[in-house]
Motif scaffolding. Structure first.
Motif, mmCIF file in Angstrom:
data_model
loop_
_atom_site.group_PDB
_atom_site.id
_atom_site.type_symbol
_atom_site.label_atom_id
_atom_site.label_comp_id
_atom_site.label_asym_id
_atom_site.label_seq_id
_atom_site.Cartn_x
_atom_site.Cartn_y
_atom_site.Cartn_z
ATOM 1 N N GLU A 1 0.844 -1.207 0.000
ATOM 2 C CA GLU A 1 0.000 0.000 0.000
ATOM 3 C C GLU A 1 0.880 1.259 0.000
ATOM 4 N N PRO A 2 1.444 1.614 -1.141
ATOM 5 C CA PRO A 2 2.355 2.759 -1.186
ATOM 6 C C PRO A 2 1.674 4.105 -0.918
ATOM 7 N N SER A 3 0.339 4.157 -0.953
ATOM 8 C CA SER A 3 -0.360 5.424 -0.710
ATOM 9 C C SER A 3 -1.028 5.464 0.670
ATOM 10 N N ASN A 4 -0.628 4.574 1.555
ATOM 11 C CA ASN A 4 -1.178 4.567 2.924
ATOM 12 C C ASN A 4 -0.377 5.558 3.774
ATOM 13 N N GLU A 5 -1.036 6.664 4.177
ATOM 14 C CA GLU A 5 -0.301 7.723 4.892
ATOM 15 C C GLU A 5 0.279 7.250 6.224
ATOM 16 N N GLU A 6 -0.357 6.231 6.823
ATOM 17 C CA GLU A 6 0.116 5.744 8.123
ATOM 18 C C GLU A 6 1.522 5.143 8.007
ATOM 19 N N ALA B 1 2.970 12.296 3.713
ATOM 20 C CA ALA B 1 1.732 11.790 4.333
ATOM 21 C C ALA B 1 0.623 12.826 4.236
ATOM 22 N N LEU B 2 0.995 14.100 4.374
ATOM 23 C CA LEU B 2 0.024 15.196 4.326
ATOM 24 C C LEU B 2 -0.683 15.248 2.963
ATOM 25 N N LYS B 3 0.054 14.938 1.910
ATOM 26 C CA LYS B 3 -0.536 14.947 0.564
ATOM 27 C C LYS B 3 -1.509 13.783 0.360
ATOM 28 N N LEU B 4 -1.368 12.754 1.199
ATOM 29 C CA LEU B 4 -2.187 11.551 1.021
ATOM 30 C C LEU B 4 -3.434 11.534 1.893
ATOM 31 N N THR B 5 -3.519 12.453 2.870
ATOM 32 C CA THR B 5 -4.670 12.443 3.796
ATOM 33 C C THR B 5 -5.922 12.938 3.089
ATOM 34 N N GLU B 6 -7.056 12.496 3.631
ATOM 35 C CA GLU B 6 -8.327 12.812 2.969
ATOM 36 C C GLU B 6 -9.284 13.605 3.853
ATOM 37 N N ASN B 7 -8.908 13.884 5.129
ATOM 38 C CA ASN B 7 -9.815 14.657 5.980
ATOM 39 C C ASN B 7 -9.029 15.586 6.899
ATOM 40 N N ASP B 8 -9.736 16.588 7.415
ATOM 41 C CA ASP B 8 -9.100 17.621 8.228
ATOM 42 C C ASP B 8 -8.524 17.081 9.527
#
Length: 470
Positions: A95-100, A125-132
């Motif tokens: 999962e290369p796009s998992n911000e965790e 990671a900040l670029k990959l997050t989806e909520n505030d």
């Protein structure tokens, strides 16, 4: 209602899991249940139970990325950074796009003191997050990395970003004010807090911090108003009552200060700080019995609080009851024999009682513990002279001169000692030094070495030096 239902499910899962551990019966949980169980144990610090839940979770769900990320978190906590790195690399392939994954990678880099790399990783990671909410957490993490690098301006900016997304993140608020304080930006901190309070007028933490800023600027009336608003926002806020008490003391309103300190005793367990301040207020009001009563309560509540013992000792010192002062400072030393303030008081009290050997021991111990004040060196030197140990006194003064070169008080004492020891060349050298540095201290020779001062040759040297300087 959904939150209540969710909480009920979590509680049921926890009860079921703990029951399973007691009975050794293996029960099935879905992966999200394991995640909630693990998160709960990590939050309350029960690492061993979290590890058990991770182990069992991976046995039942061996492909779960989230459970493996919890395993990474445990590795990081236990400083098993290589194992954490290896597992993260494997998860990245899946999962290369998992911000965790990036958050945990940043945690490893931070532990290795590679804080800039940690920040760069958190930015990904900040670029990959989806909520505030996730963004707010990441801003806080970036802020902490900047704090580790002492980049307080950058840290402040990121904590502010965090607070803008989560106005109730008081950790971020505290960190912002910490940065303002470190940068000595009190006025800017006040402006920031006032803007924050415009949006959150009942935030007791912000009012409390605003009061502290005004207090540091000695604007006590505004500080008092801020702490009162903090109490209006939360009438059980112990810290606000304590700070309000401190302000009232500064305004010499000791009765009101006592009232506020006493409120804290009813709201929470008595604190040694509140008890000490109450004692101090009573002493200011000349209510000596009450003052002493609260000083005793202070050391009973916290025997390790040096300010309590110091308050009692100084109380008796002022009363010139040196025997009692000595009794209590001895008790304090028995509790903490490495407290330099205790030893200094011990030396001064023994000095007043003319217990010279004990006083000398106290001053020596004070010096051994790193208190290099000039008065300490001079007091010890004078006592050694009176005890008939001029050589030891000279050695003490030579050590003092390393910290206080070209000091007339040291030079005149060394002059007197060397003349006493019939080392006239050394005596003359130090006498001339003393006269050149400050001839007004020549009375030291007269006071400490009257026999030397009465010699005509010494009187002539002093008189000629003063004539030349005038």
């Amino acid at each position: 209602m959904e939150f209540s239902q969710h909480d009920d499910n979590d509680n049921f899962s926890l009860t079921k899991f703990e029951s399973m551990l007691k009975t050794n019966n293996v029960l099935f949980f879905d992966s999200s249940e394991f995640e909630n169980i693990i998160q709960h144990y990590l939050e309350i610090g029960k690492i061993a139970l979290a590890k058990k839940a991770i182990k069992m979770g991976l046995e039942q769900h061996p492909t779960s990325v989230n459970l493996k990320l919890f395993q990474v978190e445990i590795y990081v906590l236990e400083d098993k950074l290589q194992q954490a790195d290896k597992l993260l690399d494997a998860l990245y392939v899946i999962e290369p796009s998992n911000e965790e994954i990036y958050i945990q990678k940043a945690s490893i880099l931070s532990k290795r003191d590679e804080h800039q790399k940690a920040i760069d990783t958190l930015m990904i990671a900040l670029k990959l997050t989806e909520n505030d909410d996730d963004d707010a957490d990441l801003y806080a993490l970036i802020g902490m990395e900047y704090l580790f690098m002492d980049q307080f301006e950058n840290a402040k900016d990121y904590f502010i970003k965090c607070l803008e997304l989560d106005m109730e993140d008081y950790s971020a608020l505290y960190n912002i004010i910490y940065c303002f304080d470190f940068l000595n930006l009190n006025s800017e901190a006040i402006d920031f807090l006032n803007r924050y309070l415009d949006k959150n007028p009942y935030c007791e933490v912000a009012w409390h911090q605003l009061g502290r800023q005004y207090f540091s600027l000695k604007d006590f009336q505004k500080a008092l108003a801020a702490f009162e608003f903090a109490i209006i926002s939360d009438d059980s806020f112990v810290g606000a009552y304590l700070e309000k008490g401190k302000v009232l003391e500064k305004l010499k309103k000791y009765e009101e200060a006592i009232e506020n300190y006493k409120i804290t005793l009813t709201l929470d367990e008595p604190t040694s700080f509140a008890l000490l301040r109450i004692g101090n207020c009573h002493e200011k009001l000349n209510q000596h019995d009450l003052a002493l009563q609260y000083y005793y309560k202070t050391v009973h509540e916290d025997p390790l609080l040096d300010k309590g013992w110091i308050a009692i000792t100084k109380f008796y010192n002022k009363k010139r009851n040196y025997q009692k002062a000595l009794f209590y400072i001895n008790k304090a030393i028995n509790i903490d024999c490495d407290n330099v303030i205790y030893w200094k008081l011990y030396a001064q009290i023994n000095h007043r009682l003319n217990f010279l050997e004990e006083a000398e021991r106290g001053y020596k111990k004070t010096l051994d513990l790193g208190n290099y004040e000039l008065s300490t060196w001079l007091s010890r030197a004078d006592i050694l002279i009176r005890l008939g140990e001029p050589e030891a006194s000279a050695l003490n003064l030579i050590q003092a001169a390393e910290f206080y070169p070209e000091t007339a008080e040291i030079e005149f004492r060394l002059a007197g000692i060397y003349y006493t020891l019939l080392e006239t060349e050394k005596g003359f050298y130090h006498l001339k030094n003393g006269l050149l540095l400050n001839s007004e201290f020549d009375f030291i020779i007269e006071e400490l070495f009257p026999l030397i001062a009465s010699q005509k040759s010494i009187q002539d040297i002093i008189l000629n030096s003063k004539k030349q300087s005038s």
